[in-house]
Scaffold this active site. Structure first.
Site, PDB file in Angstrom:
ATOM      1  N   SER A   8      66.816  -2.511  74.831  1.00  0.00           N
ATOM      2  CA  SER A   8      65.661  -2.310  74.683  1.00  0.00           C
ATOM      3  C   SER A   8      65.132  -1.403  73.691  1.00  0.00           C
ATOM      4  CB  SER A   8      64.899  -0.592  75.684  1.00  0.00           C
ATOM      5  OG  SER A   8      63.702  -1.041  75.558  1.00  0.00           O
ATOM      6  N   HIS A  33      65.750  -6.731  74.390  1.00  0.00           N
ATOM      7  CA  HIS A  33      64.897  -6.133  76.242  1.00  0.00           C
ATOM      8  C   HIS A  33      63.947  -5.278  75.504  1.00  0.00           C
ATOM      9  CE1 HIS A  33      64.574  -4.750  80.140  1.00  0.00           C
ATOM     10  NE2 HIS A  33      63.540  -3.765  79.392  1.00  0.00           N
ATOM     11  N   ASP A  35      60.142  -4.476  76.856  1.00  0.00           N
ATOM     12  CA  ASP A  35      58.653  -3.909  77.198  1.00  0.00           C
ATOM     13  C   ASP A  35      57.461  -3.706  77.309  1.00  0.00           C
ATOM     14  OD1 ASP A  35      61.695  -2.493  79.447  1.00  0.00           O
ATOM     15  OD2 ASP A  35      61.813  -1.178  77.636  1.00  0.00           O
ATOM     16  N   MET A  37      53.883  -2.454  78.631  1.00  0.00           N
ATOM     17  CA  MET A  37      53.145  -1.776  79.459  1.00  0.00           C
ATOM     18  C   MET A  37      51.834  -1.768  79.044  1.00  0.00           C
ATOM     19  SD  MET A  37      55.925   1.390  78.888  1.00  0.00           S
ATOM     20  CE  MET A  37      57.479   1.044  78.680  1.00  0.00           C
ATOM     21  N   HIS A  66      60.491  -7.915  79.639  1.00  0.00           N
ATOM     22  CA  HIS A  66      60.091  -6.926  81.327  1.00  0.00           C
ATOM     23  C   HIS A  66      58.412  -7.308  81.114  1.00  0.00           C
ATOM     24  CE1 HIS A  66      60.877  -2.952  83.526  1.00  0.00           C
ATOM     25  NE2 HIS A  66      59.932  -3.695  84.270  1.00  0.00           N
ATOM     26  N   MET A  68      55.219  -4.645  82.287  1.00  0.00           N
ATOM     27  CA  MET A  68      55.197  -3.506  83.394  1.00  0.00           C
ATOM     28  C   MET A  68      53.720  -3.818  83.372  1.00  0.00           C
ATOM     29  SD  MET A  68      57.780  -0.940  82.592  1.00  0.00           S
ATOM     30  CE  MET A  68      58.508  -2.291  80.702  1.00  0.00           C
ATOM     31  N   MET A 137      65.120  -1.378  88.240  1.00  0.00           N
ATOM     32  CA  MET A 137      64.863  -0.055  87.378  1.00  0.00           C
ATOM     33  C   MET A 137      65.215   1.291  88.276  1.00  0.00           C
ATOM     34  SD  MET A 137      62.442  -0.956  85.993  1.00  0.00           S
ATOM     35  CE  MET A 137      62.096   0.284  84.860  1.00  0.00           C
ATOM     36  N   GLY A 145      64.244   7.018  77.600  1.00  0.00           N
ATOM     37  CA  GLY A 145      64.748   8.709  78.202  1.00  0.00           C
ATOM     38  C   GLY A 145      64.967   9.359  79.341  1.00  0.00           C
ATOM     39  N   ASP A 175      67.765  -1.372  84.632  1.00  0.00           N
ATOM     40  CA  ASP A 175      67.272  -0.644  83.318  1.00  0.00           C
ATOM     41  C   ASP A 175      66.928   0.561  83.637  1.00  0.00           C
ATOM     42  OD1 ASP A 175      65.630  -0.413  81.340  1.00  0.00           O
ATOM     43  OD2 ASP A 175      63.790  -2.170  82.450  1.00  0.00           O
ATOM     44  N   SER A 198      66.884   4.363  74.612  1.00  0.00           N
ATOM     45  CA  SER A 198      67.821   5.477  73.842  1.00  0.00           C
ATOM     46  C   SER A 198      68.693   5.551  73.711  1.00  0.00           C
ATOM     47  CB  SER A 198      66.491   6.889  75.112  1.00  0.00           C
ATOM     48  OG  SER A 198      67.119   7.003  76.059  1.00  0.00           O
TER      49      SER A 198
END
Ligand code: DX5
Ligand code: ZN
Length: 218
Positions: A8, A33, A35, A37, A66, A68, A137, A145, A175, A198
């Site tokens: 990620s 990956h 993310d 958001m 992904h 969100m 998830m 993290g 994930d 992380s």
């Protein structure tokens, strides 16, 4: 199928994004990956189209996006233009999930559906054959993290049952909080794709860390 590793980018060093993307290119990783958001669906804002455009120009591996965000339908065409291989939306953000999945597939992408830790797998029973990937998830979405939620193992097993009983070919992605400590058990439970943020980018040698995860998974 080979089990896949999807590092990620959220945990990359954004001041050295090109370097970190090249690490993924030159590693045993399978996907990027990504993310996205919006600060509404989750209490954090990551990055948007301009950054994704830069990643796309460097990435030599498929983009696993992904979302969100609320109202993901508004952006399906944009993510298709940015060459997304998989576009994953959250079940909790979709009022008309079936329609959203069709729209993603009509744009030539694989359709993914993500479930928050509290959302039961049984919600997907009637629609599993339409879905290319389910992203379970294993943390509450919003941040890298965080600690892995142990009930994920049972969810993977339940989802696997739903997939098999419907003769679907849906892949299972996990994930959040993935490390070398839980990777083997996740694969044993039925996971096909492991996302790791992380654990990869906070390690001394991300390329070696990806290699070790890939080895554990296969
Ligand atoms: C969390 C994101 C994850 C995150 C994983 O909301 O969806 O993809 O980057 O990061 P780690 O592996 O650090 O939990
Ligand atoms: Zn993610």
């Amino acid at each position: 199928m080979d089990k896949l590793i999807a590092p990620s980018i959220l945990s990359a060093d954004f001041g050295n994004l090109e370097r970190d993307c090249k690490i993924i290119n030159d590693s045993d990783a399978d996907w990027f990956h990504i993310d996205i958001m919006d600060g509404v669906f989750v209490p954090n804002i990551s990055f948007g189209m301009p950054v994704l455009k830069s990643i796309k120009s460097i990435a030599k591996k498929p983009l696993d996006v992904h979302l969100m965000i609320v109202e993901p339908n508004r952006y399906i065409k944009k993510f298709a233009k940015l060459n997304s291989h998989v576009l994953t939306v959250h079940l909790e953000a979709c009022t008309h999930l079936h329609r959203t999945i069709q729209e993603i597939k009509n744009e030539g992408m694989k359709a993914g559906v993500a479930l928050n830790p509290h959302t039961p797998v049984s919600n997907l029973e009637g629609i599993i054959n339409e879905i290319d990937l389910v992203c379970l998830m294993s943390v509450n979405p919003g941040f890298g993290g965080q600690s892995f939620i142990e009930t994920t193992y049972n969810k993977i097993k339940e989802l696997k049952k739903v997939i098999l009983s419907n003769k679907a070919s849906t892949k299972i992605e996990v994930d959040g909080g993935v490390t070398d400590k839980n990777a083997e058990e996740l694969i044993k439970a039925g996971a096909d794709i492991l996302v790791a943020g992380s654990f990869v980018f906070k390690s001394k040698n991300p390329r070696e860390t990806i290699k070790s995860l890939k080895k554990i998974a296969n």
